[in-house]
Write a protein that holds these residues in place. Structure first.
Motif, PDB file in Angstrom:
ATOM      1  N   GLY A 169      -4.281   9.761   2.100  1.00 14.31           N
ATOM      2  CA  GLY A 169      -3.808   8.480   2.623  1.00 14.31           C
ATOM      3  C   GLY A 169      -2.422   8.603   3.219  1.00 14.31           C
ATOM      4  O   GLY A 169      -2.145   8.089   4.315  1.00 14.31           O
ATOM      5  N   ALA A 225       1.128   3.999  -3.038  1.00 12.06           N
ATOM      6  CA  ALA A 225       0.822   5.413  -2.795  1.00 12.06           C
ATOM      7  C   ALA A 225       1.995   6.311  -3.176  1.00 12.06           C
ATOM      8  O   ALA A 225       1.806   7.389  -3.753  1.00 12.06           O
ATOM      9  CB  ALA A 225       0.459   5.618  -1.325  1.00 12.06           C
ATOM     10  N   MET A 285       1.050   3.044  -9.524  1.00 13.54           N
ATOM     11  CA  MET A 285       0.730   2.289  -8.312  1.00 13.54           C
ATOM     12  C   MET A 285       1.257   0.867  -8.395  1.00 13.54           C
ATOM     13  O   MET A 285       1.793   0.326  -7.420  1.00 13.54           O
ATOM     14  CB  MET A 285      -0.788   2.261  -8.087  1.00 13.54           C
ATOM     15  N   ASN A 297      -5.046  10.243  -2.656  1.00 13.73           N
ATOM     16  CA  ASN A 297      -3.746   9.622  -2.402  1.00 13.73           C
ATOM     17  C   ASN A 297      -2.960  10.400  -1.351  1.00 13.73           C
ATOM     18  O   ASN A 297      -2.357   9.803  -0.437  1.00 13.73           O
ATOM     19  CB  ASN A 297      -2.941   9.540  -3.698  1.00 13.73           C
ATOM     20  N   ASN A 325      -2.560   4.215 -13.118  1.00 17.69           N
ATOM     21  CA  ASN A 325      -2.465   3.087 -12.195  1.00 17.69           C
ATOM     22  C   ASN A 325      -1.168   2.285 -12.327  1.00 17.69           C
ATOM     23  O   ASN A 325      -0.816   1.529 -11.419  1.00 17.69           O
ATOM     24  CB  ASN A 325      -3.658   2.147 -12.374  1.00 17.69           C
ATOM     25  N   VAL A 379       0.840  -1.206   0.000  1.00 17.82           N
ATOM     26  CA  VAL A 379       0.000   0.000   0.000  1.00 17.82           C
ATOM     27  C   VAL A 379       0.873   1.253   0.000  1.00 17.82           C
ATOM     28  O   VAL A 379       0.636   2.194  -0.767  1.00 17.82           O
ATOM     29  CB  VAL A 379      -0.943   0.001   1.225  1.00 17.82           C
ATOM     30  N   LEU A 399      -6.264   4.767  -0.881  1.00 18.23           N
ATOM     31  CA  LEU A 399      -5.585   4.330  -2.100  1.00 18.23           C
ATOM     32  C   LEU A 399      -6.594   3.797  -3.116  1.00 18.23           C
ATOM     33  O   LEU A 399      -6.505   4.104  -4.310  1.00 18.23           O
ATOM     34  CB  LEU A 399      -4.551   3.244  -1.769  1.00 18.23           C
ATOM     35  N   MET A 430      -7.402   5.154  -6.813  1.00 22.90           N
ATOM     36  CA  MET A 430      -7.254   4.235  -7.940  1.00 22.90           C
ATOM     37  C   MET A 430      -8.461   4.277  -8.883  1.00 22.90           C
ATOM     38  O   MET A 430      -8.340   4.076 -10.090  1.00 22.90           O
ATOM     39  CB  MET A 430      -7.065   2.814  -7.394  1.00 22.90           C
ATOM     40  N   GLU A 477       2.187   6.512  -6.949  1.00 22.06           N
ATOM     41  CA  GLU A 477       1.177   7.445  -7.441  1.00 22.06           C
ATOM     42  C   GLU A 477       1.626   8.888  -7.238  1.00 22.06           C
ATOM     43  O   GLU A 477       1.467   9.726  -8.132  1.00 22.06           O
ATOM     44  CB  GLU A 477      -0.142   7.198  -6.717  1.00 22.06           C
TER      45      GLU A 477
END
Length: 333
Positions: free
Chosen positions: A163, A12, A27, A160, A24, A8, A143, A147, A15
């Motif tokens: 997060g 992040a 990511m 993002n 994506n 994760v 996330l 996405m 991104e």
């Protein structure tokens, strides 16, 4: 931290670095970068127990590894993604931050990491357990929300960033909680007139509300638990060091290395003429006041004058027992 959390975080970070250009895929490759350092677990298939422990979170978790490998991985990705708008340097930047943030997060755990390898310095702030849902789950939710947005959508970057901000804030909060609990342990030791030389505190599994302290006294280590919901004084349990049981074995290379790994926090136990090396940094397998089995315990085997270490087997029932006790203890004594 656990693999999901590192995936994760890597996603992040990917991104944040390259999401606007490649969506994506940033990511995806960030998640891969966040996983790579933990591939050092495969050392265990080729090395003895002590060497495996020493190498865990070693070179692959260092700044040097990130600097050396990021350009290589970036070049390989640029060849795979030739139609992408991102350049080789863009991919190298993504891989560097994905690789580098992995050990930075691990620094906050009990095991720590050798960030400055080859220098033998293991940094371990011990303020978050390797699996903490309060860190990972909100991070994962933000996330997923990011996405689902197109790469040009401003809300994608917003989710993002949220997060990253929320997870980082929680991580910093656990440092504050550690400082508060340290003072609680210190205060209780003074009130109970217990002489000690050192205190090491850490959170118990899966939370930051219940904390444990190892306390170094002359002939024994004391272990105590403190919950933010406690109303009674902390009860400390004593575990004799028994370091003298090692005798001449203490001069053996692997014993010296294990003592160094445990940073001096260890006891020796004798069960039916079999010696065990117990690493105190990760605590006991349960919160039972009568518990004597540590999470990480190693048989000391002597064959033809050579010492080998063998980790004792763990059982699923032990984890289930700990979980059932954990939630009750969090609610206070």
């Amino acid at each position: 931290m656990d693999s999901l959390t590192q995936i994760v975080l890597g996603a992040a970070v990917g991104e944040a670095v390259l999401g606007k250009k490649v969506g994506n895929k940033a990511m995806l490759y960030g998640a891969i970068a966040g996983t790579i350092p933990d591939l050092d677990i495969f050392v265990g298939y080729f090395a003895d127990t002590v060497t495996t422990i020493e190498q865990h979170r070693g070179f692959s978790h260092s700044i040097l590894f990130s600097i050396l490998c990021a350009p290589v991985f970036g070049f390989l990705i640029s060849k795979i993604e030739q139609k992408s708008a991102a350049t080789w340097k863009d991919w190298a930047s993504l891989m560097f931050w994905g690789l580098f943030t992995h050990p930075i997060l691990d620094v906050f755990t009990t095991w720590g990491t050798q960030l400055f390898w080859p220098f033998k310095i293991r940094l371990a702030f011990q303020n978050i357990f390797v699996i903490d849902p309060l860190y990972t789950l909100p991070f994962l939710v933000f996330l997923v929300l990011a996405m689902r947005r197109k790469r040009t959508d401003p809300k994608r970057r917003k989710w993002n960033n949220l997060g990253l901000i929320v997870s980082s804030t929680y991580l910093l909060l656990t440092l504050v909680l550690k400082a508060v609990t340290y003072q609680k342990f210190k205060q209780n030791l003074e009130e109970q007139q217990i002489a000690y030389t050192e205190i090491a505190t850490r959170p118990t599994p899966f939370n930051s509300l219940l904390w444990t302290a190892n306390v170094d006294t002359q002939d024994a280590y004391l272990i105590g638990d403190y919950s933010f919901f406690d109303s009674k004084p902390i009860a400390f349990r004593s575990y004799p060091k028994n370091h003298e049981l090692l005798g001449s074995l203490r001069e053996k290379d692997k014993i010296k290395r294990m003592i160094n790994i445990a940073e001096g926090w260890f006891t020796i136990s004798n069960d039916k003429e079999q010696l065990y090396f117990n690493d105190l940094r990760f605590g006991l397998i349960s919160l039972d006041p009568e518990e004597t089995q540590f999470v990480f315990s190693y048989k000391i085997l002597l064959e033809k004058g050579a010492v080998t270490m063998e980790e004792t087997e763990k059982f699923d029932t032990e984890g289930q027992k700990l979980l059932s006790e954990l939630w009750k203890r969090i609610l206070g004594n």
